[in-house]
Enzyme design. Structure first.
Site, PDB file in Angstrom:
ATOM      1  N   TYR A  58       0.726  -1.222   0.146  1.00  0.00           N
ATOM      2  CA  TYR A  58       0.068  -0.022   0.006  1.00  0.00           C
ATOM      3  C   TYR A  58       0.895   1.264   0.063  1.00  0.00           C
ATOM      4  CZ  TYR A  58      -3.946  -3.092   1.606  1.00  0.00           C
ATOM      5  OH  TYR A  58      -4.667  -4.059   1.729  1.00  0.00           O
ATOM      6  N   HIS A 116       0.545 -11.574   1.529  1.00  0.00           N
ATOM      7  CA  HIS A 116      -0.351 -10.912   0.913  1.00  0.00           C
ATOM      8  C   HIS A 116      -1.106 -11.709  -0.099  1.00  0.00           C
ATOM      9  CE1 HIS A 116      -1.595  -6.529   0.031  1.00  0.00           C
ATOM     10  NE2 HIS A 116      -2.688  -7.357  -0.060  1.00  0.00           N
TER      11      HIS A 116
END
Ligand code: NAD
Length: 288
Positions: A58, A116
């Site tokens: 992010y 992830h």
């Protein structure tokens, strides 16, 4: 006010938190951007959120760290998750990037570190050595729990049978249009807690007429009904919003309950694979 769930390693996690994907600006970790992220996350903490979900990819860990430092809230009162970037699957990169995350977050310990994506078509299909390296961090004293994200049943089965280390969490796409039954059932079978990402389907479920009708009888908003549906299914969730009134609305879901019939009506909105918004984990191979 916010319930906690006990993970399979005995540690508690607040069932509701705050998501930071696309907290502007995304994926560009400059000091100016860190400041903007910090202002949004600090507001969430002031309002009462005590669980923050971020990720290396992010690009906003520095801003999250700044907000934590500025909040004045004791470290042990806040639950922090970050996630291993897709370019960091090799075991040495796992260890190095974990240390870099800790520096950006300015923390001496992390609550939860997730892989992830499994990336089964990359790194010769090897996410087992990545998982082993992540599990190895548990002995460092800097990490409380280790888990995965976007793991399909076969991915879960493979890491558990190859390493014997069961993830604490599987963070997967779940919302009323995509119940993701197979991944949820496999997670439950392994005793892995489900975190539902994009709990509001990134806004797609908010126009639904069935949920709107339930919202009217409950005296709650559509978003609150959807979030309540997740809570009653036992999912951990972290809806994202940059707006104070929505942040407050999303926290205010513990003074009502959906009936069995209302839960079933929302369950029936599932569209199967067609309802999926994000990439399919069996083929996703994106490296930033
Ligand atoms: P979400 O389902 O939380 O929806 C966010 C959207 O809904 C935003 O546009 C927001 O403005 C709107 N919204 C939020 N509250 C609202 C309200 N009360 N009323 C009306 N609109 C509202 O989507 P998300 O951000 O994709 O998912 C939440 C979090 O999950 C992310 O921030 C991130 O932390 C995590 N996530 C993880 C993965 C993964 O691969 N592991 C993928 C996507 C998201």
């Amino acid at each position: 006010m916010i319930p906690t769930i006990t993970l399979n390693n005995g540690t508690p996690i607040p069932q509701l938190g705050f998501g930071t994907l696309k907290i502007p600006p995304d994926r560009a970790p400059t000091p100016e951007n860190a400041r903007k992220t910090a202002d949004v996350v600090r507001l969430a903490l002031q309002i009462g959120y005590r669980h923050i979900d971020t990720a290396q990819m992010y690009g906003n860990e520095m801003g999250v760290g700044l907000a934590l430092a500025e909040s004045g809230i004791a470290r042990d009162e806040i639950y922090i998750t970050t996630k291993l970037g897709n370019a960091k699957h090799r075991p040495d990169d796992v260890r190095h990037s974990f240390d870099q995350s800790m520096e950006r977050l300015d923390l001496d310990h992390l609550d939860l570190f997730l892989m992830h994506w499994p990336l089964p078509t990359l790194y010769d299909g090897d996410f087992v050595s990545t998982w082993q390296a992540m599990a190895g961090l548990l002995g460092s004293g800097k990490l409380r729990s280790v888990g995965v994200s976007n793991f399909q049943p076969a991915h879960l089965d493979r890491i558990v049978s190859a390493t014997g280390v069961v993830p604490a969490v599987n963070q997967i796409e779940v919302h009323p249009y995509f119940r993701n039954d197979a991944a949820r059932a496999a997670s439950a079978r392994h005793g892995v807690m489900i975190e539902a990402w994009s709990p509001l389907g990134q806004g797609t479920v908010l126009q639904d007429s069935v949920i709107a009708a339930i919202a009217r009888t409950s005296g709650k908003s559509v978003a609150q009904v959807v979030l309540r549906w997740h809570i009653q299914h036992g999912h951990a969730i972290f809806p994202k919003s940059n707006h104070e009134e929505r942040m407050r609305e999303n926290l205010d879901i513990f003074d009502f309950a959906l009936s069995t019939g209302e839960m079933a009506r929302i369950d029936a909105l599932d569209r199967g694979e067609v309802g999926r918004i994000g990439p399919n984990p069996d083929t996703f191979a994106w490296i930033p």
